[in-house]
Design an enzyme around this catalytic site. Structure first.
Site, mmCIF file in Angstrom:
data_model
loop_
_atom_site.group_PDB
_atom_site.id
_atom_site.type_symbol
_atom_site.label_atom_id
_atom_site.label_comp_id
_atom_site.label_asym_id
_atom_site.label_seq_id
_atom_site.Cartn_x
_atom_site.Cartn_y
_atom_site.Cartn_z
ATOM 1 N N ASP A 116 21.025 18.226 14.026
ATOM 2 C CA ASP A 116 19.783 17.791 13.520
ATOM 3 C C ASP A 116 19.474 19.288 12.709
ATOM 4 O OD1 ASP A 116 19.500 15.409 13.384
ATOM 5 O OD2 ASP A 116 18.342 15.446 15.444
ATOM 6 N N VAL A 117 19.442 20.602 13.440
ATOM 7 C CA VAL A 117 19.016 21.890 13.110
ATOM 8 C C VAL A 117 19.879 22.228 11.697
ATOM 9 C CG1 VAL A 117 18.898 24.097 13.645
ATOM 10 C CG2 VAL A 117 18.231 22.191 15.516
#
Length: 425
Positions: free
Chosen positions: A205-206
């Protein structure tokens, strides 16, 4: 026909999102309005990055419960309880939510309500950037798909984030943990022969958030030249595969699947954790022959640099077992902290394995100011890693309570588009 380029934020007719003149220093994205329709982590974190750079971000959530991660706790922050966080009076917003939603204005809209859907479309019409992570096709019935938003706002940068793209994987739900598994990352993480492991944070996600922010900035630059917006598509699986760099390249070169190696590196030695006194680990990253020679000289065994097994990095990788045994015999004489000070003084990259609190303390000692307050009674934020000399990162605001700015924003959206955003209260 292409639309004429929009005026820069400091032109005579500023965007409605532009802040008041004077006072605070210029920000890189002053005058940019972002409509953040995304949920959970990748999209919200990308929007928060744009807010760091000076954009005005309006976070749109469903009424009642808001973004799913408002309830992803413990831990929860102090303050007024949020809906669906364990019952009235029990909890504030989850700390997880705060990590990705700083400096935004909060607006709750029910897209199934005609008035709220109209307000959402008006927001998209006024915005410079729209970020969403709905399943492909689901926004069309609300007039918020890219075809509709482009028709109403040709200069809009519409960023859509999915788990597996808009093709055959369009209906697959995209969660970081699953993508780490099916995308190959878990197969590389852990000890040889052990259970495959995820990373300690939602790394995919990052990474996707950073890809989305990069793509948005590129699309805004294109719009500066042409006046044209565009559709930006980002997906978790592609962002993960793009981040596997040397491991993916090695596989494409050899056809072999890489295996987990614990803290060891497949192509460099020593580049791993080594046991010191009482077995405590020290991370050592001797990335070239010069650093290896400095390491063994500091350990009191300069002859190892001329040992035929260890002269070149290739030799050290081939003879890793003998190398690590020799180094750990020497390191056993002292603690990781003591060795770190001694070795760092000779420019050998190394350090103890810190806890998160120790890592923040280290950053503080190094003058990096890693934590930024956002108001009394609110969880502080980790400071943006970006340092810009001419357009510094904005001081963050606390993440919004659900619909915190809703009344003022709904009034603004129902009025003339020439009116500026209402001031924060």
């Amino acid at each position: 026909m292409p639309q004429p380029p929009r005026p820069p934020a400091d032109a005579a007719s500023p965007s409605p999102a532009a802040g008041p003149p004077g006072g605070s220093p210029a920000r890189a994205l002053d005058g940019i309005l972002v409509a953040d329709f995304s949920r959970v982590l990748a999209g919200p974190l990308a929007a928060a990055t744009l807010a760091d750079l000076g954009a005005e971000v309006i976070k749109v959530e469903r009424p009642g419960t808001g973004d799913d991660i408002r309830a992803w706790g413990p831990p929860f922050g102090p303050g007024e309880p949020e809906p669906d966080c364990g019952g009235p009076g029990r909890h504030g917003t989850a700390a997880y939510f705060d990590a990705a939603n700083r400096s935004k204005r909060g607006l709750a809209l029910d897209l199934n309500d005609p008035d709220d859907a109209a307000a959402a479309r008006e927001l998209a019409r006024r915005a410079d950037v729209l970020i969403e992570n709905f399943r492909p096709g689901s926004l069309a019935r609300h007039g918020l798909d890219h075809t509709a938003t482009r028709a109403a706002n040709p200069g809009l940068v519409h960023c859509t984030i999915t788990g597996f793209g808009a093709g055959p994987g369009a209906r697959l739900p995209g969660y970081d943990f699953v993508v780490q598994a099916v995308g190959g990352l878990m197969s590389l993480t852990g000890e040889p022969g052990g259970t495959p492991l995820k990373t300690g944070v939602a790394l995919v996600d990052v990474l996707t958030a950073k890809d989305a922010a990069t793509g948005i900035l590129a699309a805004l630059r294109h719009r500066d030249r042409t006046g044209e917006g565009q559709l930006l598509e980002v997906n978790l699986l592609s962002s993960l595969l793009g981040s596997l760099v040397n491991q993916a390249s090695g596989h494409l070169a050899t056809g072999r699947d890489p295996a987990p190696m614990g803290n060891r590196h497949p192509s460099i030695a020593p580049y791993e954790t080594l046991a010191c006194r009482d077995g405590e680990p020290l991370a050592v990253a001797a990335g070239n022959d010069r650093q290896f020679r400095a390491l063994v000289e500091a350990l009191g065994a300069p002859e190892l640099a001329d040992d035929i097994r260890f002269v070149r990095n290739h030799d050290r990788v081939q003879n890793r077992t003998d190398l690590i045994k020799a180094l750990e015999n020497l390191l056993a004489a002292d603690t990781p902290q003591a060795w770190s000070e001694r070795l760092s003084a000779t420019s050998v990259p190394c350090g103890p394995v810190n806890t998160l609190s120790q890592a923040l303390s280290l950053a503080t000692r190094l003058g990096l100011d890693p934590v930024t307050p956002v108001g009394a009674g609110r969880i502080p934020q980790v400071t943006s890693p970006l340092r810009l000399s001419g357009t510094p990162v904005a001081q963050p605001f606390a993440p919004p309570r659900l619909d915190e700015h809703g009344p003022a924003l709904r009034t603004w959206l129902s009025g003339s588009a020439d009116h500026p955003l209402p001031p924060r209260t």
